[in-house]
Design a protein around this motif. Structure first.
Motif, PDB file in Angstrom:
ATOM      1  N   ILE A   1      -5.921   3.675   1.496  1.00 16.26           N
ATOM      2  CA  ILE A   1      -6.833   3.819   0.356  1.00 16.26           C
ATOM      3  C   ILE A   1      -7.130   5.289   0.092  1.00 16.26           C
ATOM      4  N   GLU A   2      -7.375   6.054   1.152  1.00 15.60           N
ATOM      5  CA  GLU A   2      -7.715   7.468   0.978  1.00 15.60           C
ATOM      6  C   GLU A   2      -6.546   8.298   0.445  1.00 15.60           C
TER       7      GLU A   2
ATOM      8  N   ALA B   1       5.779  -1.743  -2.849  1.00 14.36           N
ATOM      9  CA  ALA B   1       5.516  -1.844  -1.412  1.00 14.36           C
ATOM     10  C   ALA B   1       4.818  -0.586  -0.899  1.00 14.36           C
ATOM     11  N   THR B   2       5.244   0.569  -1.384  1.00 13.82           N
ATOM     12  CA  THR B   2       4.609   1.821  -0.967  1.00 13.82           C
ATOM     13  C   THR B   2       3.145   1.832  -1.362  1.00 13.82           C
ATOM     14  N   MET B   3       2.837   1.440  -2.586  1.00 16.64           N
ATOM     15  CA  MET B   3       1.442   1.405  -3.038  1.00 16.64           C
ATOM     16  C   MET B   3       0.620   0.414  -2.221  1.00 16.64           C
ATOM     17  N   LEU B   4       1.203  -0.717  -1.866  1.00 15.41           N
ATOM     18  CA  LEU B   4       0.482  -1.725  -1.083  1.00 15.41           C
ATOM     19  C   LEU B   4       0.151  -1.212   0.317  1.00 15.41           C
TER      20      LEU B   4
ATOM     21  N   GLN C   1     -10.855  -2.405   0.605  1.00 14.99           N
ATOM     22  CA  GLN C   1      -9.942  -2.600  -0.525  1.00 14.99           C
ATOM     23  C   GLN C   1     -10.704  -3.036  -1.775  1.00 14.99           C
ATOM     24  N   ARG C   2     -11.680  -3.928  -1.595  1.00 16.52           N
ATOM     25  CA  ARG C   2     -12.494  -4.385  -2.729  1.00 16.52           C
ATOM     26  C   ARG C   2     -13.299  -3.230  -3.321  1.00 16.52           C
ATOM     27  N   GLU C   3     -13.856  -2.409  -2.467  1.00 17.96           N
ATOM     28  CA  GLU C   3     -14.619  -1.252  -2.953  1.00 17.96           C
ATOM     29  C   GLU C   3     -13.709  -0.296  -3.724  1.00 17.96           C
ATOM     30  N   ALA C   4     -12.513  -0.065  -3.203  1.00 21.94           N
ATOM     31  CA  ALA C   4     -11.573   0.839  -3.881  1.00 21.94           C
ATOM     32  C   ALA C   4     -11.118   0.254  -5.221  1.00 21.94           C
ATOM     33  N   LEU C   5     -10.930  -1.056  -5.275  1.00 22.16           N
ATOM     34  CA  LEU C   5     -10.535  -1.693  -6.536  1.00 22.16           C
ATOM     35  C   LEU C   5     -11.649  -1.605  -7.575  1.00 22.16           C
TER      36      LEU C   5
END
Length: 195
Positions: free
Chosen positions: A30-31, A23-26, A171-175
């Motif tokens: 992103i930064e 949950a913390t990671m979710l 989120q897509r860019e970070a993934l």
């Protein structure tokens, strides 16, 4: 340092340490090395509607984690969730003494317990889906394998986009960013036992 900053995103009601980490990671921006999916609800109970109750195994179900407002969530199934080791131990016991009725009974009971749990998990997922929720199972292997959580979060992001119409561009860019993926994996390893 990143793990200490992540602590401010820990929320109440986790039923296991790994649920709290996921949950913390979710929720973590992103930064900060997280997925930036927004607030989560942990272990919210969903009562089974009367129309479904006749076919339901339970009167209510509890997904481990829901991304607030999305109808998309996660269930963490840890190493002992389906206790396959109990079957292995029972097989070894039976192999060592095939004439033993207690060894035979222990093997039968171990198989039955694991099967009942697997069936209950499938029913849980169906009952939650019937209420409009998409719940992705996560395993210990997803958490410890490099990129494992990224893969499931990518699938969940697709579900969130399909359900809400919201585009998760950042989120897509970070993934897709290998440097960000490496930083996320390092953060995950710093948060989980034996990571």
């Amino acid at each position: 340092r990143r793990a200490l900053r992540a602590l401010k995103f820990v929320v109440d009601d986790a039923w296991s340490p790994m649920e709290a980490v996921i949950a913390t990671m979710l929720m973590l921006p992103i930064e900060e090395g997280g997925y930036g999916l927004g607030p989560c609800e942990l272990n919210r109970r969903f009562e089974t509607p009367d129309a479904l109750r006749a076919a339901a195994a339970r009167s209510s179900r509890v997904p481990d984690i829901l991304i607030s407002g999305s109808g998309v969530g996660f269930n963490y199934d840890g190493e002992y969730h389906l206790d396959l080791n109990s079957i292995v131990a029972a097989v070894h016991g039976f192999d060592a003494n095939p004439e033993s009725s207690s060894a035979k009974n222990e093997l039968r009971l171990s198989l039955s317990r694991v099967r009942r749990k697997a069936i209950d998990d499938m029913r849980r997922n169906r009952e939650l889906a019937a209420q409009g929720l998409v719940v992705f199972p996560l395993t210990k292997e997803d958490m410890y394998r490099s990129g494992g959580l990224d893969a499931v979060v990518s699938q969940a992001a697709s579900a969130i986009e399909a359900r809400t119409g919201k585009r998760l561009v950042a989120q897509r860019e970070a993934l897709a960013d290998s440097s960000a993926a490496q930083q996320r994996q390092e953060l995950i390893r710093s948060l989980i036992p034996g990571g």
